[in-house]
Enzyme design. Structure first.
Site, PDB file in Angstrom:
ATOM      1  N   PRO A 108       0.852  -1.152  -0.132  1.00 10.36           N
ATOM      2  CA  PRO A 108      -0.273   0.001  -0.033  1.00 10.36           C
ATOM      3  C   PRO A 108       0.767   1.156  -0.101  1.00 10.36           C
ATOM      4  O   PRO A 108       1.731   1.427   0.955  1.00 10.36           O
ATOM      5  CB  PRO A 108      -0.634  -0.088   1.308  1.00 10.36           C
ATOM      6  CG  PRO A 108      -0.652  -1.702   1.524  1.00 10.36           C
ATOM      7  CD  PRO A 108       0.642  -1.995   1.210  1.00 10.36           C
ATOM      8  N   CYS A 142       0.368   5.505  -0.027  1.00  3.94           N
ATOM      9  CA  CYS A 142      -0.602   6.637  -0.120  1.00  3.94           C
ATOM     10  C   CYS A 142      -0.313   7.616  -1.237  1.00  3.94           C
ATOM     11  O   CYS A 142       0.643   7.917  -1.729  1.00  3.94           O
ATOM     12  CB  CYS A 142      -0.552   7.380   1.102  1.00  3.94           C
ATOM     13  SG  CYS A 142      -1.369   6.373   2.637  1.00  3.94           S
ATOM     14  N   TYR A 151      -1.360   4.385  13.250  1.00  5.73           N
ATOM     15  CA  TYR A 151      -2.729   4.731  12.919  1.00  5.73           C
ATOM     16  C   TYR A 151      -3.617   4.106  13.856  1.00  5.73           C
ATOM     17  O   TYR A 151      -3.031   3.588  14.849  1.00  5.73           O
ATOM     18  CB  TYR A 151      -3.191   4.591  11.377  1.00  5.73           C
ATOM     19  CG  TYR A 151      -2.167   5.512  10.173  1.00  5.73           C
ATOM     20  CD1 TYR A 151      -2.296   6.381  10.385  1.00  5.73           C
ATOM     21  CD2 TYR A 151      -1.758   4.605   9.322  1.00  5.73           C
ATOM     22  CE1 TYR A 151      -1.365   7.552   9.619  1.00  5.73           C
ATOM     23  CE2 TYR A 151      -0.747   5.404   8.557  1.00  5.73           C
ATOM     24  CZ  TYR A 151      -0.619   6.735   8.709  1.00  5.73           C
ATOM     25  OH  TYR A 151       0.062   7.571   7.714  1.00  5.73           O
ATOM     26  N   ARG A 162      -1.864  -5.732   8.806  1.00  5.39           N
ATOM     27  CA  ARG A 162      -0.656  -5.357   8.703  1.00  5.39           C
ATOM     28  C   ARG A 162      -0.174  -4.758  10.101  1.00  5.39           C
ATOM     29  O   ARG A 162      -0.942  -3.830  10.682  1.00  5.39           O
ATOM     30  CB  ARG A 162      -0.496  -4.057   7.603  1.00  5.39           C
ATOM     31  CG  ARG A 162       0.864  -3.236   7.725  1.00  5.39           C
ATOM     32  CD  ARG A 162       1.053  -2.325   6.724  1.00  5.39           C
ATOM     33  NE  ARG A 162       1.768  -3.113   5.789  1.00  5.39           N
ATOM     34  CZ  ARG A 162       2.616  -2.484   4.790  1.00  5.39           C
ATOM     35  NH1 ARG A 162       2.645  -0.969   4.679  1.00  5.39           N
ATOM     36  NH2 ARG A 162       3.211  -2.953   4.141  1.00  5.39           N
ATOM     37  N   GLY A 165       7.580  -1.258  -2.399  1.00  8.76           N
ATOM     38  CA  GLY A 165       6.921  -0.057  -2.759  1.00  8.76           C
ATOM     39  C   GLY A 165       7.769   0.624  -3.474  1.00  8.76           C
ATOM     40  O   GLY A 165       7.614   1.003  -4.748  1.00  8.76           O
ATOM     41  N   ARG A 166       8.478   1.738  -3.167  1.00  7.16           N
ATOM     42  CA  ARG A 166       9.367   2.665  -3.650  1.00  7.16           C
ATOM     43  C   ARG A 166      10.084   1.858  -5.068  1.00  7.16           C
ATOM     44  O   ARG A 166      10.215   2.556  -6.001  1.00  7.16           O
ATOM     45  CB  ARG A 166      10.472   3.281  -2.741  1.00  7.16           C
ATOM     46  CG  ARG A 166       9.845   4.127  -1.796  1.00  7.16           C
ATOM     47  CD  ARG A 166      11.029   4.542  -0.724  1.00  7.16           C
ATOM     48  NE  ARG A 166      10.335   5.243   0.134  1.00  7.16           N
ATOM     49  CZ  ARG A 166       9.740   5.194   1.448  1.00  7.16           C
ATOM     50  NH1 ARG A 166       9.851   3.703   1.790  1.00  7.16           N
ATOM     51  NH2 ARG A 166       9.268   5.988   2.265  1.00  7.16           N
TER      52      ARG A 166
END
Length: 356
Positions: free
Chosen positions: A23, A25, A183, A230, A322-323
């Protein structure tokens, strides 16, 4: 066949390989209504065409107040779900499984997106809202959140369940519950952010109560879809959430219906994190060995050989990137060539340019 190109079956879902999209954002809903846009279709679709086994959306809010920024996507209404369904259809058309990360940002909600000139909490006059949390303890630099009462906590569980139902109707194969990176669910788990004295605070069992209620509610709404959780395995701070807590609670979450654990670290409090290539893999391995459940590993894993070694030697069952996938959305196709895997899902439109 290289280990990362062996299919993985979870419940009735078979994922074509072990290289998955984490994931990420995007903060790109300019209308601020949570409805994904053409950006999300193209952004996520490129990874499916590039050979990823599973493509997971960004943190997708289960309620308006659960967004990290006003520009986040959501899945709290049918309009949002209908647009997600279009994206899911494209991912499936390219042979990838589709996952959605169900999220509530808690005390880190209503913040400016990263490339904004401003930092911190978006004020109400600019479209922001009051963040909520287990306790009225702010993340440094952000507004003080309002502590949730027990009726509101029940409402959040219901929001996750409703979002899960919409996600299944939209065609998602995997529902990931976001309990990491500081979060809301992570905030309840960690004693550094949870100062409650009721049934949702204090002991590890109490701090894990909300997460387990969410897991059970999502599992009940998910039908045959696969449920991930996660975790951030450690706060990287003395007295905080740690890897042993994570392994214990992962066992409880597995009993509640979770099928796989996506193990990251950090994000709940400012901390010095000793990063290096694959620095978070050992936490995933601990959960795998303790719970005897499949896990995926994340964190500075950037080349196919490294990913192959992690999976082949049983340190994780899959890799989320991700990156590196932002830099090269076709990395799985390239990895197949590098590692000598025989695959049949290179888009025919690309066959004139082999990934040698």
């Amino acid at each position: 066949m290289p280990a990362i190109f062996e299919p993985l079956t979870l419940r009735s879902l078979t994922i074509r390989n072990r290289l998955w999209v984490a994931p990420m954002c995007q903060y790109s809903v300019e209308d601020r209504d949570g409805v994904p846009t053409d950006w999300h279709l193209v952004h996520l679709g490129q990874f499916a065409a590039g050979g990823a086994g599973l493509v997971v959306t960004e943190a997708t809010a289960v309620s308006p107040a659960g967004r990290i920024s006003p520009q986040d996507t959501g899945i709290w209404n049918d309009e949002q779900a209908a647009v997600w369904a279009r994206i899911v259809r494209f991912l499936h058309s390219q042979g990838a499984a589709a996952g959605v990360q169900l999220a509530h940002a808690g005390r880190k909600a209503s913040t400016f997106r990263p490339w904004s000139e401003e930092r911190g909490t978006v004020p109400a006059e600019d479209g922001g809202w009051e963040p909520v949390a287990p306790s009225a303890t702010p993340f440094p630099g952000y507004a003080t959140p309002r502590a949730l009462d027990t009726e509101e906590i029940a409402g959040i569980v219901a929001d996750f369940a409703a979002a899960a139902r919409r996600a299944v109707e939209a065609g998602f194969d995997v529902l990931e519950i976001h309990a990491a990176h500081g979060y809301l669910l992570h905030e309840f788990l960690s004693p550094l952010s949870n100062e409650r004295t009721d049934g949702y605070g204090g002991s590890l069992e109490n701090r894990a109560r909300l997460l387990l209620e969410v897991v059970r509610a999502v599992r009940a709404a998910a039908g045959d879809a696969v449920v991930f959780v996660r975790f951030s395995a450690t706060d990287w701070t003395d007295g905080g959430w740690n890897e042993d807590d994570t392994a214990t609670v992962a066992g409880w979450a597995a009993a509640a219906g979770a099928n796989l654990f996506d193990v990251s670290t950090g994000g709940n409090v400012p901390a010095t994190i000793p990063t290096e290539p694959a620095y978070q893999v050992r936490f995933a391995t601990l959960v795998r060995d303790t719970v005897d459940a499949p896990v995926c590993a994340v964190g500075l894993i950037t080349d196919p050989e490294e990913a192959e070694e992690i999976v082949r030697f049983g340190r994780a069952d899959a890799i989320m990137m991700g990156r590196e996938l932002l830099r090269d959305p076709h990395l799985p196709l390239r990895a197949a060539s590098v590692l000598g895997a025989t695959i049949d899902y290179t888009p025919p439109q690309y066959l004139r340019a082999p990934f040698a």
